[in-house]
Scaffold this active site. Structure first.
Site, PDB file in Angstrom:
ATOM      1  N   GLU A 199       0.921  -1.210   0.118  1.00  0.00           N
ATOM      2  CA  GLU A 199      -0.047   0.016   0.045  1.00  0.00           C
ATOM      3  C   GLU A 199       1.011   1.271   0.032  1.00  0.00           C
ATOM      4  O   GLU A 199       1.829   1.389   0.848  1.00  0.00           O
ATOM      5  CB  GLU A 199      -0.959  -0.070   1.381  1.00  0.00           C
TER       6      GLU A 199
ATOM      7  N   GLU B 261      -4.311  -6.728   2.909  1.00  0.00           N
ATOM      8  CA  GLU B 261      -3.224  -7.342   3.326  1.00  0.00           C
ATOM      9  C   GLU B 261      -3.199  -8.756   2.846  1.00  0.00           C
ATOM     10  O   GLU B 261      -2.385  -9.275   2.717  1.00  0.00           O
ATOM     11  CB  GLU B 261      -3.125  -6.969   4.812  1.00  0.00           C
TER      12      GLU B 261
ATOM     13  N   PHE C 172       1.900  -0.967   8.323  1.00  0.00           N
ATOM     14  CA  PHE C 172       2.187  -1.067   9.693  1.00  0.00           C
ATOM     15  C   PHE C 172       1.979  -2.552  10.163  1.00  0.00           C
ATOM     16  O   PHE C 172       1.081  -3.210   9.673  1.00  0.00           O
ATOM     17  CB  PHE C 172       1.244  -0.073  10.396  1.00  0.00           C
ATOM     18  N   ALA C 173       2.837  -2.957  11.150  1.00  0.00           N
ATOM     19  CA  ALA C 173       2.772  -4.177  11.772  1.00  0.00           C
ATOM     20  C   ALA C 173       1.230  -4.508  12.222  1.00  0.00           C
ATOM     21  O   ALA C 173       0.649  -5.738  12.183  1.00  0.00           O
ATOM     22  CB  ALA C 173       3.802  -4.523  12.828  1.00  0.00           C
ATOM     23  N   ASP C 174       1.015  -3.484  12.723  1.00  0.00           N
ATOM     24  CA  ASP C 174      -0.743  -3.635  13.460  1.00  0.00           C
ATOM     25  C   ASP C 174      -1.499  -4.044  12.292  1.00  0.00           C
ATOM     26  O   ASP C 174      -2.716  -4.447  12.605  1.00  0.00           O
ATOM     27  CB  ASP C 174      -1.095  -2.198  13.875  1.00  0.00           C
ATOM     28  N   TYR C 175      -1.410  -3.779  11.033  1.00  0.00           N
ATOM     29  CA  TYR C 175      -2.148  -4.340   9.862  1.00  0.00           C
ATOM     30  C   TYR C 175      -1.951  -5.565   9.250  1.00  0.00           C
ATOM     31  O   TYR C 175      -2.538  -5.950   8.244  1.00  0.00           O
ATOM     32  CB  TYR C 175      -2.377  -3.114   8.946  1.00  0.00           C
ATOM     33  N   ILE C 176      -1.309  -6.433  10.025  1.00  0.00           N
ATOM     34  CA  ILE C 176      -0.849  -7.489   9.454  1.00  0.00           C
ATOM     35  C   ILE C 176      -1.931  -8.531   9.758  1.00  0.00           C
ATOM     36  O   ILE C 176      -1.869  -9.685   8.745  1.00  0.00           O
ATOM     37  CB  ILE C 176       0.544  -8.108   9.988  1.00  0.00           C
ATOM     38  N   PHE C 177      -2.568  -8.227  10.376  1.00  0.00           N
ATOM     39  CA  PHE C 177      -3.430  -9.470  10.866  1.00  0.00           C
ATOM     40  C   PHE C 177      -4.591  -9.811   9.701  1.00  0.00           C
ATOM     41  O   PHE C 177      -4.920 -11.072   9.761  1.00  0.00           O
ATOM     42  CB  PHE C 177      -4.166  -9.269  12.235  1.00  0.00           C
ATOM     43  N   PRO C 178      -4.983  -8.838   8.795  1.00  0.00           N
ATOM     44  CA  PRO C 178      -5.841  -9.566   7.830  1.00  0.00           C
ATOM     45  C   PRO C 178      -4.964 -10.491   6.860  1.00  0.00           C
ATOM     46  O   PRO C 178      -5.829 -11.204   6.215  1.00  0.00           O
ATOM     47  CB  PRO C 178      -6.406  -8.437   6.703  1.00  0.00           C
TER      48      PRO C 178
ATOM     49  N   HIS D 213      -0.763   1.799  15.656  1.00  0.00           N
ATOM     50  CA  HIS D 213       0.550   2.060  15.025  1.00  0.00           C
ATOM     51  C   HIS D 213       1.784   1.816  15.841  1.00  0.00           C
ATOM     52  O   HIS D 213       2.883   2.356  15.633  1.00  0.00           O
ATOM     53  CB  HIS D 213       0.335   3.671  14.517  1.00  0.00           C
TER      54      HIS D 213
END
Lengths: 409, 338
Positions: B29, B60, B83-89, B129
């Site tokens: 992204e 993601e 961001f690592a926080d967005y890796i869950f999807p 974040h």
């Protein structure tokens, strides 16, 4: 006991066990009626196709209309043979599972055209990302039956070293990707592979298969987004066999008029196809492959069919649908329909058909004897125990070395 | 040699990898035309073309899946998760797919993939974040987790990761992108310009993925950590005057148990530290393994420093983030134990 009216709509199938299934109000477009757009068409040219039904074999078993692929009799007989082999194999493996020879099995009864016709319309060099009910592709691509069985009974010659459930095949040489079991993950992966082929200036296309229920997964939507954005050479096959284990397809479809229409929103040409019509599946797949290869991008095909058998050997459909549904299914049986077409062409007859069934049955029985000579899950030999520590990564680090010592192997 | 901050070093690694191997490409992204929100992919699209560094849709799972398919085809994709926080999807594609494809196909397909992602706290990023989700991935067989702590290692580890034939989750401590951080919120901003690890070769080199590094030798206590906290531990050792030995893990899976146990057997005392919430965080694995391997050398219980078992707070970030004082307190406590 729930007595009040439901406060929101929970869709339910029309028929439950004990009901008399009647599909007469299913409005299906007659074979031969749908137009065949050019391969450079846009999604707009397939709006009618997405809720219609592309068919080429009519009720009299004649090949009709613009989607008739005009295959020669030898090719038709080859398709029939692969479909019959798929069914004979499935029947045999199911029986063997019941006898405790393997842990699990999944038949593709009634859906043989979906995999066999598609595989024959593709090139063998095209990459396939199947789900767990497209074993017909392996027969169409000529995979060794003994090897398939050795995988299913997890013996010493299982090419997957006993790591996967039966029917979760991998066959890299045959351009057949590793089947996951997590639903729909292969759909966006197929796009990545297709982009890789374009990147390497190769002309392979990819084809992937999911079921009706999996259209609800995020990966379905991610895959279509990627393919539309990067115009990837992919064929998305949604096998609408009406049932996701016990859940009827309306739970995934909601108020959408078909599953194929979901592709239109992504700007992809999207076509509903009679999945029990060998000729139609072949023609639609060939059309989509030609589009992809020519650089026009992805196509969504909804293969309209019926899952005539249980979801798997762990499932009992008598608990959620009438037994007679499969025989009442208005689109018939793919093997019977192609067989009758060939008979109508005077290129086949009942005697030859029975002889072929007997021959393929013998082949499957003989193959199983050989497969069993390499071991079974129950009695071994299996792949060596230390092999559980192999192939985790390219190198084996200290953790696995210590753990293997802990296991004492 | 050139002076580089961590962003420039990572950018240089991608540049070298793409220059040397046409199979390397990157996407994510905002990663294409704009060059990423942290600028790690800046200039790569212009230099290597649209099809080698490009923007991806905000999905993601699809980004990870695209990498899976490309890697199966023989490419070496580097996917950015913003961001690592967005890796869950993407977790199903990472945990159930890319990590297992070599194993479940018995080696017929491999997954040479790097998933890069800015990681960790200290930037006033609030709960979306600031996360350190490495333990979700160290728990997964078949993937490796790498977290550099300085520009030199960042470039060498990223090049080694791209050249690895296995999937790697490469977390980038964004608090130290522009300079080391001593763990004091009100301290002056530091720069990599005067730091020895800010000296980065312009060409190709790699840093060993299987090796931790003793970044400060000492005799009183071993501190095992990674990422931003390496610098906090170093600063705490200087400030407290406690002669701590500080180990920068660099690679979490597989972690370098030899370097750790050699040190703990020498000092007899150990602190393990991470930013993530304490329960089930990677320090738990370290503590368990260290007591197994070094129990008879230990003179005090292994001490854990971690984030609290709460979501990462915004306004009270500095009461959450394991700062310098917590390290000093821990070092005192562990070395005072008889």
């Amino acid at each position: 006991m729930a007595t009040s009216q439901p406060r929101y709509r929970v869709p339910a199938p029309k028929f439950r066990p004990g009901d008399e299934p009647d599909f007469s109000d299913l409005k299906l477009q007659p074979a031969g009626e749908a137009k065949r757009p050019g391969i450079d068409c846009s999604w707009k040219d397939t709006v009618d196709h997405a809720t219609g039904l592309v068919g080429a074999l009519d009720h009299n078993h004649q090949a009709v209309g613009e989607w008739n692929p005009e295959l020669d009799p030898d090719t038709l007989r080859e398709g029939l043979r692969h479909m019959v082999l798929t069914r004979v194999y499935d029947e045999r493996m199911q029986k063997l599972q019941r006898q405790g020879k393997m842990s699990f099995y999944m038949k593709s009864t009634g859906e043989e055209a979906v995999s066999v016709a598609a595989a024959m319309a593709l090139r063998d060099s095209d990459m396939v990302f199947p789900s767990y009910r497209q074993q017909g592709i392996l027969f169409a691509r000529g995979r060794d039956i003994v090897d398939m069985m050795c995988h299913c009974i997890s013996n010493s010659r299982d090419n997957l070293k006993g790591r996967q459930l039966p029917v979760h095949y991998t066959w890299a040489e045959g351009n057949f990707f590793s089947i996951s079991g997590n639903l729909g993950t292969q759909f966006p992966q197929a796009v990545g592979w297709a982009m890789g082929a374009r990147y390497k200036n190769e002309d392979q296309v990819t084809a992937s298969w999911i079921g009706d229920g999996t259209t609800a997964e995020g990966d379905f939507h991610g895959a279509l987004t990627l393919a539309s954005t990067y115009r990837a050479p992919v064929i998305f096959n949604v096998v609408n066999n009406q049932w996701a284990i016990s859940t009827f397809q309306g739970i995934a479809q909601g108020d959408a008029p078909s599953l194929a229409v979901k592709g239109l929103g992504y700007g992809l040409p999207s076509i509903r196809v009679d999945g029990n019509d060998f000729l139609a599946v072949y023609a639609a797949t060939k059309w989509a492959a030609d589009r992809a290869r020519a650089g026009h991008g992805a196509t969504l095909l909804e293969l309209y069919t019926y899952r005539a058998a249980a979801h798997s050997t762990s499932d009992d459909p008598s608990g959620y649908r009438p037994k007679e549904e499969a025989t009442k299914w208005p689109l018939g049986d793919p093997i019977e329909r192609l067989k009758n077409h060939l008979i109508g062409l005077e290129e086949w007859d009942e005697q030859r058909h029975e002889a072929m069934e007997a021959e393929l049955n013998d082949l499957v029985v003989k193959s199983y004897k050989e497969a069993e000579s390499y071991g079974t899950l129950h009695d071994g030999p299996l792949s060596p125990v230390p092999s559980i520590f192999e192939d985790v990564t390219a190198d084996t680090d200290w953790r696995l070395i210590r753990q293997r010592q802990d296991l004492g192997v | 040699m050139a002076k580089m901050n961590m962003i420039q070093a990572l950018n240089s690694a991608l540049d070298v990898a793409m220059e040397n191997d046409p199979n390397v490409l990157c996407f994510g992204e905002d990663a294409g035309y704009f060059g990423g929100v942290f600028r790690v992919t800046a200039g790569l699209q212009k230099k290597y073309g649209l099809d080698r560094c490009f923007d991806a849709p905000i999905n993601e799972a699809a980004i990870a899946a695209m990498a899976v398919g490309m890697a199966a085809k023989g490419l070496r994709p580097v996917a950015e998760i913003q961001f690592a926080d967005y890796i869950f999807p993407a977790i199903d594609q990472i945990v159930s797919e890319m990590s297992r494809i070599r194993y479940r196909s018995a080696g017929q397909f491999t997954q040479p993939i790097v998933v890069r992602s800015p990681w960790g706290g200290g930037i006033r990023g609030g709960q979306t974040h600031s996360m350190s989700p490495e333990a979700f991935f160290t728990h997964v067989p078949g993937i490796k987790v790498v977290i550099p702590s300085n520009p030199y290692d960042a470039k060498g580890l990223l090049l080694a990761s791209i050249e690895s034939d296995d999937p790697i989750i490469f977390f980038e401590p964004k608090r130290i992108y522009n300079g080391p951080f001593d763990g004091q919120a009100d301290g002056a901003l530091q720069s990599w310009a005067n730091h020895p690890k800010g000296e980065v070769p312009e060409g190709h080199y790699t840093v060993d993925l299987n090796k931790a590094e003793v970044v400060r030798e000492g005799s009183a206590v071993t501190v095992v950590t990674y990422g931003t906290l390496v610098h906090v531990a170093l600063a705490a050792a200087e400030k407290s005057g406690i002669d701590a030995e500080v180990i920068d893990l660099k690679t979490l899976t597989p972690y370098d148990i030899e370097t750790i146990s050699d040190s703990v057997k020498k000092t007899g005392r150990c602190i393990v530290a991470n930013e993530a919430p304490r329960t089930s965080s990677f320090s738990a694995e370290l503590a368990a393994q260290i007591q197994e391997d070094c129990f008879w050398s230990l003179e005090a219980p292994i001490h854990r420093i971690a984030g609290w078992d709460t979501p990462y707070p915004h306004a009270h970030e500095w009461s959450y983030f394991p700062g310098q004082q917590r390290f000093i307190n821990a070092m005192k406590s562990v070395t005072e134990t008889v």
